[in-house]
Write an enzyme that holds these catalytic residues in place. Sequence first.
Site, PDB file in Angstrom:
ATOM      1  N   HIS A  42     -29.915  43.832  73.103  1.00  0.00           N
ATOM      2  CA  HIS A  42     -28.843  42.793  72.297  1.00  0.00           C
ATOM      3  C   HIS A  42     -29.198  41.865  72.157  1.00  0.00           C
ATOM      4  O   HIS A  42     -28.706  41.072  71.289  1.00  0.00           O
ATOM      5  CB  HIS A  42     -27.373  43.299  73.108  1.00  0.00           C
ATOM      6  N   ASP A  73     -25.734  48.284  75.983  1.00  0.00           N
ATOM      7  CA  ASP A  73     -26.939  47.830  75.485  1.00  0.00           C
ATOM      8  C   ASP A  73     -28.075  49.071  76.573  1.00  0.00           C
ATOM      9  O   ASP A  73     -28.280  48.207  77.795  1.00  0.00           O
ATOM     10  CB  ASP A  73     -27.518  46.761  75.373  1.00  0.00           C
ATOM     11  N   HIS A  79     -18.540  42.665  76.575  1.00  0.00           N
ATOM     12  CA  HIS A  79     -19.429  43.264  77.748  1.00  0.00           C
ATOM     13  C   HIS A  79     -19.156  44.795  77.410  1.00  0.00           C
ATOM     14  O   HIS A  79     -20.688  45.347  77.769  1.00  0.00           O
ATOM     15  CB  HIS A  79     -18.360  43.058  79.221  1.00  0.00           C
ATOM     16  N   GLY A  83     -22.849  35.945  88.407  1.00  0.00           N
ATOM     17  CA  GLY A  83     -22.156  36.209  87.385  1.00  0.00           C
ATOM     18  C   GLY A  83     -21.997  37.768  87.173  1.00  0.00           C
ATOM     19  O   GLY A  83     -22.441  38.762  85.967  1.00  0.00           O
ATOM     20  N   ASP A 116     -17.238  35.632  89.740  1.00  0.00           N
ATOM     21  CA  ASP A 116     -18.069  35.292  87.894  1.00  0.00           C
ATOM     22  C   ASP A 116     -16.615  34.455  87.681  1.00  0.00           C
ATOM     23  O   ASP A 116     -15.215  34.108  88.383  1.00  0.00           O
ATOM     24  CB  ASP A 116     -17.680  37.079  87.131  1.00  0.00           C
ATOM     25  N   GLU A 141     -27.856  38.802  85.479  1.00  0.00           N
ATOM     26  CA  GLU A 141     -27.948  39.275  83.935  1.00  0.00           C
ATOM     27  C   GLU A 141     -27.810  37.947  84.017  1.00  0.00           C
ATOM     28  O   GLU A 141     -26.998  37.881  83.486  1.00  0.00           O
ATOM     29  CB  GLU A 141     -27.532  40.554  83.462  1.00  0.00           C
ATOM     30  N   ARG A 149     -30.923  47.460  78.300  1.00  0.00           N
ATOM     31  CA  ARG A 149     -30.722  46.211  79.219  1.00  0.00           C
ATOM     32  C   ARG A 149     -29.882  47.064  81.216  1.00  0.00           C
ATOM     33  O   ARG A 149     -30.419  46.561  81.821  1.00  0.00           O
ATOM     34  CB  ARG A 149     -29.756  45.056  78.688  1.00  0.00           C
ATOM     35  N   GLU A 160     -27.283  29.258  77.062  1.00  0.00           N
ATOM     36  CA  GLU A 160     -26.452  29.123  77.833  1.00  0.00           C
ATOM     37  C   GLU A 160     -26.937  28.653  79.789  1.00  0.00           C
ATOM     38  O   GLU A 160     -25.664  28.549  80.267  1.00  0.00           O
ATOM     39  CB  GLU A 160     -26.202  30.954  77.876  1.00  0.00           C
ATOM     40  N   GLU A 175     -20.902  27.662  92.345  1.00  0.00           N
ATOM     41  CA  GLU A 175     -21.250  25.865  92.017  1.00  0.00           C
ATOM     42  C   GLU A 175     -19.777  25.483  93.544  1.00  0.00           C
ATOM     43  O   GLU A 175     -19.631  24.698  94.390  1.00  0.00           O
ATOM     44  CB  GLU A 175     -21.349  25.037  91.515  1.00  0.00           C
TER      45      GLU A 175
END
Length: 428
Positions: free
Chosen positions: A372, A95, A89, A122, A144, A187, A98, A196, A173
């Site tokens: 990144h 970054d 993180h 996330g 998350d 993100e 970003r 991923e 989910e």
Amino acid sequence: MYPSSGHANGYHDHQQPEQQRVVTTTQRQRVRRGSRGGLRSRDYGDGFRVFGEDNNSQPPSQQEEQQNLAPCTDFDKAYFHSYAHVGIHEEMIKDRVRTDTYRSAILQHQKHIEGKVVMDVGCGTGILAIFCAQAGAKRVYAVDASDIALQANEVVKANNLSDRIIVLHGRVEDVEIDEEVDVIVSEWMGYMLLYESMLGSVITARDRWLKRGGLILPSHATLYMAPITHPDRYTESIDFWRNVYGIDMSAMLPLAKQCAFEEPSVETISGENVLTWPHVVKYVDCYTLQIYELESVTTRFQFKSMMRAPFHGFAFWFDVEFNGPANLNTNAQIVLPGSPSPPSLDGAVKKKRTNPNDTLILSTAPEDPPTHWQQTLIYFYEPIEVEQDQVIEGSLVLSQSKENRRFMNIHLEYSSGGRSFVKESVMR
């Protein structure tokens, strides 16, 4: 997503025992776990709730519904565990391209966020959820599955935002909320955009909770590829072995090539390394994309080299756009600001924005400020000499690994100058 230093291959080798699911909220009446997925909660006070699995305690209809959900595999658990490390993180937040772009996008769409309900898929440390709260969101669900959610909740409390940000520790989910959301922010992008497979969780959140006409940030994404020349990299990794302190170590060359180029490499190149105009591998519309479309992506390409040079492999990069549904124009052509129109080639997909100033773009292209994500390179074991205007053509298939959907299988067929080749690799 988390960068790898040097010429790494983007692999996080982490294992962990099954982790508890936690929901942290100061507004429990809006969050319910246990009605779906057979999860029972224990209240520890201070808005902190721990959930454990107990499918047998639920009615048969709910147990059946749980079986229809995407299962959480051991690979998923290892993936979530890797994101509990603070270093991941830290790299992402540092970054600036970003993080500043996401903050600018949230402020640009403030009129759609202020007074509305937002979900951050996330959420990590919670920084995007906090940006949304600062933009005036009425309520933010920060979701998350990693243990970093525990720290995110502490960050939220330290910034006196517990009344508006609800941290949910669990998979999209699995978690439950009792209202629709107006905005989804995430993100989700991995190396090569789709590595991923986190985009599937964003689509799941969209289908479960996003209101009709709601906002998704980012809204669209484009994955590009182009042939590249990179003599310095080849010299550094391969030619080095031809003469080591005056010793002929060329017997090391086959192993050196295998170790250096067998798998995709995440590294930074410049626009000078790119031999041709890029080809669009996949254009993603987050408002309409279906999860099954992520299982396999196929494209045919044709390039024409703009110079005489050794052809060392292909580079991949992406950009994402922060548009609302009303800005959608799937038949539009995209040419980045300041770029001349590329020549037309079979298999190339070109898009043009009628007013580029209306669209905020986060780009990982070689000619843009580094991020990144860097670029993802697939190198050949042997370079191919190409002449100016020589055609390079072939096909590409990107598919989710059947063993672990977060890994990406890459099947590349290409030909140039009368020679044909096949390169297969796995990004893991």
